[in-house]
Design an enzyme around this catalytic site. Structure first.
Site, PDB file in Angstrom:
ATOM      1  N   ARG A 160      39.628  -5.435  -0.595  1.00  0.00           N
ATOM      2  CA  ARG A 160      38.986  -5.580   0.108  1.00  0.00           C
ATOM      3  C   ARG A 160      37.223  -6.682  -0.154  1.00  0.00           C
ATOM      4  NH1 ARG A 160      41.656  -1.680   3.648  1.00  0.00           N
ATOM      5  NH2 ARG A 160      43.239  -3.323   5.012  1.00  0.00           N
ATOM      6  N   LYS A 191      20.769 -25.203  -8.089  1.00  0.00           N
ATOM      7  CA  LYS A 191      22.195 -24.858  -7.390  1.00  0.00           C
ATOM      8  C   LYS A 191      21.388 -23.305  -7.098  1.00  0.00           C
ATOM      9  CE  LYS A 191      26.333 -23.484  -7.507  1.00  0.00           C
ATOM     10  NZ  LYS A 191      27.758 -23.889  -7.937  1.00  0.00           N
ATOM     11  N   ARG A 199      24.905 -27.581   1.006  1.00  0.00           N
ATOM     12  CA  ARG A 199      25.658 -27.253  -0.141  1.00  0.00           C
ATOM     13  C   ARG A 199      26.973 -28.150  -0.665  1.00  0.00           C
ATOM     14  NH1 ARG A 199      27.471 -20.932  -2.544  1.00  0.00           N
ATOM     15  NH2 ARG A 199      29.170 -21.142  -4.218  1.00  0.00           N
ATOM     16  N   HIS A 241      38.695 -34.798  -8.140  1.00  0.00           N
ATOM     17  CA  HIS A 241      39.858 -33.471  -8.368  1.00  0.00           C
ATOM     18  C   HIS A 241      41.297 -34.569  -8.110  1.00  0.00           C
ATOM     19  CE1 HIS A 241      36.723 -30.032  -6.692  1.00  0.00           C
ATOM     20  NE2 HIS A 241      37.519 -30.326  -7.796  1.00  0.00           N
ATOM     21  N   GLU A 250      28.247 -31.781 -14.709  1.00  0.00           N
ATOM     22  CA  GLU A 250      27.604 -30.848 -13.297  1.00  0.00           C
ATOM     23  C   GLU A 250      25.994 -31.473 -13.008  1.00  0.00           C
ATOM     24  OE1 GLU A 250      29.301 -29.501 -11.190  1.00  0.00           O
ATOM     25  OE2 GLU A 250      31.391 -29.420 -11.956  1.00  0.00           O
ATOM     26  N   ASN A 293      28.750 -31.014  -4.805  1.00  0.00           N
ATOM     27  CA  ASN A 293      30.499 -31.741  -4.525  1.00  0.00           C
ATOM     28  C   ASN A 293      29.984 -33.168  -5.369  1.00  0.00           C
ATOM     29  OD1 ASN A 293      32.069 -29.461  -4.161  1.00  0.00           O
ATOM     30  ND2 ASN A 293      31.802 -29.820  -2.381  1.00  0.00           N
ATOM     31  N   HIS A 308      37.703 -30.309 -15.912  1.00  0.00           N
ATOM     32  CA  HIS A 308      37.421 -31.400 -14.682  1.00  0.00           C
ATOM     33  C   HIS A 308      35.996 -31.583 -14.802  1.00  0.00           C
ATOM     34  CE1 HIS A 308      35.608 -29.435 -10.930  1.00  0.00           C
ATOM     35  NE2 HIS A 308      34.558 -29.073 -11.116  1.00  0.00           N
ATOM     36  N   LYS A 340      31.532 -18.789  -4.872  1.00  0.00           N
ATOM     37  CA  LYS A 340      32.240 -19.367  -4.726  1.00  0.00           C
ATOM     38  C   LYS A 340      33.241 -19.365  -5.661  1.00  0.00           C
ATOM     39  CE  LYS A 340      32.492 -24.139  -3.482  1.00  0.00           C
ATOM     40  NZ  LYS A 340      32.233 -25.873  -3.155  1.00  0.00           N
ATOM     41  N   HIS A 394      33.800 -35.050  -6.860  1.00  0.00           N
ATOM     42  CA  HIS A 394      34.233 -33.702  -7.218  1.00  0.00           C
ATOM     43  C   HIS A 394      35.538 -34.597  -6.286  1.00  0.00           C
ATOM     44  CE1 HIS A 394      31.212 -31.238  -9.205  1.00  0.00           C
ATOM     45  NE2 HIS A 394      32.305 -30.307  -9.018  1.00  0.00           N
ATOM     46  N   GLU A 396      28.374 -22.957   2.206  1.00  0.00           N
ATOM     47  CA  GLU A 396      28.873 -24.646   2.562  1.00  0.00           C
ATOM     48  C   GLU A 396      28.982 -24.840   3.649  1.00  0.00           C
ATOM     49  OE1 GLU A 396      31.818 -26.965   0.415  1.00  0.00           O
ATOM     50  OE2 GLU A 396      31.510 -25.183  -0.805  1.00  0.00           O
TER      51      GLU A 396
END
Length: 366
Positions: free
Chosen positions: A124, A230, A244, A255, A188, A248, A267, A146, A251, A240
């Site tokens: 956990r 960032k 945030r 993606h 990025e 993206n 990527h 993330k 993206h 997010e």
């Protein structure tokens, strides 16, 4: 550039991003982290990065922890899955790791995402630190907590938010980064400038030759400026819920292209293409000018963006966007540009907008 940048979450200190030459200063973190009892530490890396840095990292940390072990998996996006996470769980269980122990993510975005997800879910939640070794990880994936893995080739569909205890950037790792990976990381960087800082975008445009030569001072300043962007976005929206999502840019279609190409493109290469397509949609909606779009394409084109196949199935690309985790109901949270340096979140991008952007990209920019 300063030697550290602090990141807060919900108004409280969460972790530092530190800027270093070499790995020796990791010892100062470990000695302060648990100086009395020491911890077991597992360094997680991929096969390529491990061949450069794993032995050096283990030599440095083994004097400052109770036990140091490693877990190495094959490099590349195909390893970013639950099967590899399961293998890492098994390693940690067999080594009797408990909640007081520590993982070190030594590598690029795949290593950081997979290690962070494992840290978030093992017992956990246990602590981990990010030691990024790629430009993409330096400027983006190592910061913000993330984490996630791919599921049945669907990108980042299983994940959690789990903040690192430290992001340790070693600028010297740029020396062993191949040109294609470096160029991929620049996607990025350019994205960060486009959504929040026009002056930084102009800096990237003016200094592209210096950056491509990997001048350490210029690279250090570039990474620092990206980290500020960032950090500021993450502090406002750590999980997010809203702002945030600006990170993206490029993206959604990126993606989809990454999946369409069966992850044979990097990527960042796909994000480059997705960013131009987002710029085309922004232009078509009257948000930016044709001149702005040309300026974006000019900067991106300096980094050897690969061509898409001429028989690209446009409708299949759009179909893949429907599985994007940014889809809410029938709406995609699509990131557009209101101007260079100002990203906006739009739920007003439809299939026709995306289709026209793909067509224009293929006809004019591929």
């Amino acid at each position: 550039m300063n030697d550290r940048l602090s990141v807060n979450v919900n108004g409280s200190f969460a972790y530092d991003i530190t800027y270093n030459k070499g790995f020796d200063d990791l010892t100062s973190f470990l000695s302060k982290y648990d100086p009395e009892s020491g911890k077991k530490v597992c360094v997680v890396s991929d096969s390529k990065v491990a061949s450069f840095y794993l032995d050096a990292i283990l030599r440095i940390i083994e004097k400052h922890c109770r036990k140091a072990v490693s877990f190495v998996f094959p490099e590349g996006e195909p390893s970013k899955n639950l099967n590899v996470v399961q293998q890492l769980y098994t390693k940690l269980i067999e080594e009797h790791f408990d909640r007081r122990d520590l993982l070190i993510a030594l590598g690029g975005g795949v290593v950081g995402d997979l290690t962070g997800f494992t840290a978030a879910t093992y017992l956990r939640g246990i602590d981990f630190i990010q030691v990024p070794t790629s430009l993409l990880a330096d400027v983006d994936s190592s910061i913000g907590g993330k984490t996630g893995v791919d599921f049945d080739s669907y990108k980042n569909m299983v994940g959690a938010f789990h903040m690192p205890k430290l992001v340790f950037i070693n600028i010297d790792t740029m020396d062993t980064l191949d040109m294609r990976q470096f160029n991929s990381g620049m996607a990025e960087v350019i994205k960060s400038a486009l959504i929040r800082n026009k002056d930084f975008f102009d800096y990237l445009k003016t200094n592209s030759d210096l950056l491509k030569s990997r001048d350490k001072e210029a690279l250090g300043e570039m990474i620092y400026q990206c980290n500020i962007i960032k950090k500021n976005v993450v502090e406002i929206d750590p999980t997010e819920k809203k702002e945030r999502a600006l990170l993206n840019l490029g993206h959604t279609l990126g993606h989809a292209i990454e999946k369409y190409m069966n992850f044979e493109m990097l990527h960042g290469e796909c994000v480059f293409i997705g960013t131009v397509m987002a710029g085309i949609i922004s232009k078509n909606k009257g948000l930016i000018t044709k001149e702005d779009l040309n300026s974006i394409v000019e900067v991106i084109s300096k980094y050897d963006v690969p061509k898409l196949p001429s028989d690209l199935d446009y409708h299949k690309i759009i179909m893949y966007t429907k599985n994007d985790k940014k889809v809410i109901g029938n709406k995609i949270k699509f990131i557009l540009l209101n101007s260079i340096g100002e990203g906006i979140i739009s739920t007003d991008v439809n299939d026709e907008d995306m289709l026209l952007s793909i067509e224009e990209y293929m006809n004019n920019y591929n």
